[in-house]
Motif scaffolding. Structure first.
Motif: not given
Length: 79
Positions: A4-6, A13-22
């Motif tokens: 939730l914090q991420r 979110i900007g530093q995370s790979p899209v796969a991690q966000v999903l």
């Protein structure tokens, strides 16, 4: 840092790979995450919307419909 914090941090979110966000969204059962960037007077300057899951297509259709409306309004003002 929790999932939730991420998802509530534009920087994360900007530093995370899209796969991690999903993956994070799936873990929370979140169909959408929307973060807005505002100035000191609370005017929205921009935003980031991430869509996931079975409702993603409906969200995209709604965004496309509003985009077309805005473009039509802008064209009408220019004439």
């Amino acid at each position: 840092m929790t999932v939730l914090q991420r998802l509530t941090s534009l920087e994360e979110i900007g530093q995370s790979p899209v796969a991690q966000v999903l993956q994070d969204m799936g873990a929370l059962g979140a169909n959408q995450v929307a973060i807005t960037v505002r100035d000191d007077s609370d005017t929205v300057l921009g935003g980031l919307v991430c869509l996931h899951g079975p409702s993603a297509q409906r969200y995209m259709q709604a965004i496309d419909a509003v985009t077309r409306e805005i473009e039509t309004e802008e064209q009408d003002r220019e004439q």
